[in-house]
Write a protein that holds these residues in place. Structure first.
Motif, PDB file in Angstrom:
ATOM      1  N   UNK A  63      56.160 -86.611  -4.808  1.00 52.56           N
ATOM      2  CA  UNK A  63      55.434 -87.433  -5.774  1.00 52.56           C
ATOM      3  C   UNK A  63      55.395 -88.901  -5.345  1.00 52.56           C
ATOM      4  N   UNK A  64      56.471 -89.377  -4.723  1.00 57.16           N
ATOM      5  CA  UNK A  64      56.465 -90.760  -4.237  1.00 57.16           C
ATOM      6  C   UNK A  64      55.452 -90.942  -3.109  1.00 57.16           C
ATOM      7  N   UNK A  65      55.307 -89.937  -2.251  1.00 55.71           N
ATOM      8  CA  UNK A  65      54.324 -90.022  -1.174  1.00 55.71           C
ATOM      9  C   UNK A  65      52.889 -90.004  -1.704  1.00 55.71           C
ATOM     10  N   UNK A  66      52.691 -89.394  -2.866  1.00 60.70           N
ATOM     11  CA  UNK A  66      51.352 -89.354  -3.455  1.00 60.70           C
ATOM     12  C   UNK A  66      50.938 -90.682  -4.080  1.00 60.70           C
ATOM     13  N   UNK A  67      51.911 -91.518  -4.368  1.00 63.48           N
ATOM     14  CA  UNK A  67      51.596 -92.795  -5.029  1.00 63.48           C
ATOM     15  C   UNK A  67      50.863 -93.738  -4.083  1.00 63.48           C
ATOM     16  N   UNK A  68      50.121 -94.629  -4.661  1.00 64.05           N
ATOM     17  CA  UNK A  68      49.415 -95.631  -3.881  1.00 64.05           C
ATOM     18  C   UNK A  68      48.282 -96.223  -4.687  1.00 64.05           C
ATOM     19  N   UNK A  69      47.515 -97.048  -4.043  1.00 58.28           N
ATOM     20  CA  UNK A  69      46.389 -97.694  -4.720  1.00 58.28           C
ATOM     21  C   UNK A  69      45.326 -96.670  -5.068  1.00 58.28           C
ATOM     22  N   UNK A  70      44.617 -96.912  -6.180  1.00 57.74           N
ATOM     23  CA  UNK A  70      43.552 -95.978  -6.549  1.00 57.74           C
ATOM     24  C   UNK A  70      42.275 -96.289  -5.763  1.00 57.74           C
ATOM     25  N   UNK A  71      41.208 -95.622  -6.093  1.00 53.07           N
ATOM     26  CA  UNK A  71      39.979 -95.695  -5.300  1.00 53.07           C
ATOM     27  C   UNK A  71      39.328 -97.069  -5.316  1.00 53.07           C
ATOM     28  N   UNK A  72      39.486 -97.836  -6.377  1.00 49.19           N
ATOM     29  CA  UNK A  72      38.810 -99.134  -6.491  1.00 49.19           C
ATOM     30  C   UNK A  72      39.767-100.311  -6.363  1.00 49.19           C
ATOM     31  N   UNK A  73      40.908-100.110  -5.760  1.00 46.18           N
ATOM     32  CA  UNK A  73      41.878-101.188  -5.607  1.00 46.18           C
ATOM     33  C   UNK A  73      41.970-101.584  -4.137  1.00 46.18           C
ATOM     34  N   UNK A  74      41.814-102.867  -3.896  1.00 52.71           N
ATOM     35  CA  UNK A  74      41.955-103.411  -2.547  1.00 52.71           C
ATOM     36  C   UNK A  74      42.895-104.603  -2.640  1.00 52.71           C
ATOM     37  N   UNK A 129      38.623-103.906  -7.927  1.00 50.23           N
ATOM     38  CA  UNK A 129      37.276-104.379  -7.588  1.00 50.23           C
ATOM     39  C   UNK A 129      36.326-103.192  -7.679  1.00 50.23           C
ATOM     40  N   UNK A 130      35.476-103.129  -8.705  1.00 53.26           N
ATOM     41  CA  UNK A 130      34.588-101.973  -8.862  1.00 53.26           C
ATOM     42  C   UNK A 130      33.512-101.864  -7.779  1.00 53.26           C
TER      43      UNK A 130
END
Length: 98
Positions: A46-57, A62-63
């Protein structure tokens, strides 16, 4: 021929309180060791799955920007595989006899 009969009395069997008490708990030390290993695999997955979502830079939403990082090998292949392995280890730990 004479018929032999055996006579039993309660004193032949002893006092039930004198018998050593066995541990009634099903899981032993090794079961708990495997459970902790399985739990660690699940948590790491589950920790490896974490990270920024699709619209995060760079940590900001940022949409107008698409982040392809959500489709990385780590998040799509390795992390779910590690979670499934962790659940398999948990099943093994539960079904393993002392």
């Amino acid at each position: 021929m004479s018929k032999k009969t055996q006579k039993f009395s309660a004193s032949d069997f002893g006092n039930p309180s004198e018998k050593p008490q066995q541990n009634a708990f099903y899981f032993g030390k090794e079961n708990f060791k495997w459970m902790m290993i399985g739990l660690a695999c699940i948590v790491v997955g589950f920790l490896l799955m974490m990270g920024a979502d699709a619209n995060t830079v760079d940590g900001k939403y940022d949409p107008n920007v698409w982040n392809d990082g959500i489709f990385s090998v780590r998040r799509i292949r390795i992390a779910p595989l590690l979670i499934v392995i962790g659940f398999g280890i948990e099943i093994y730990a539960i079904l393993k006899r002392k």
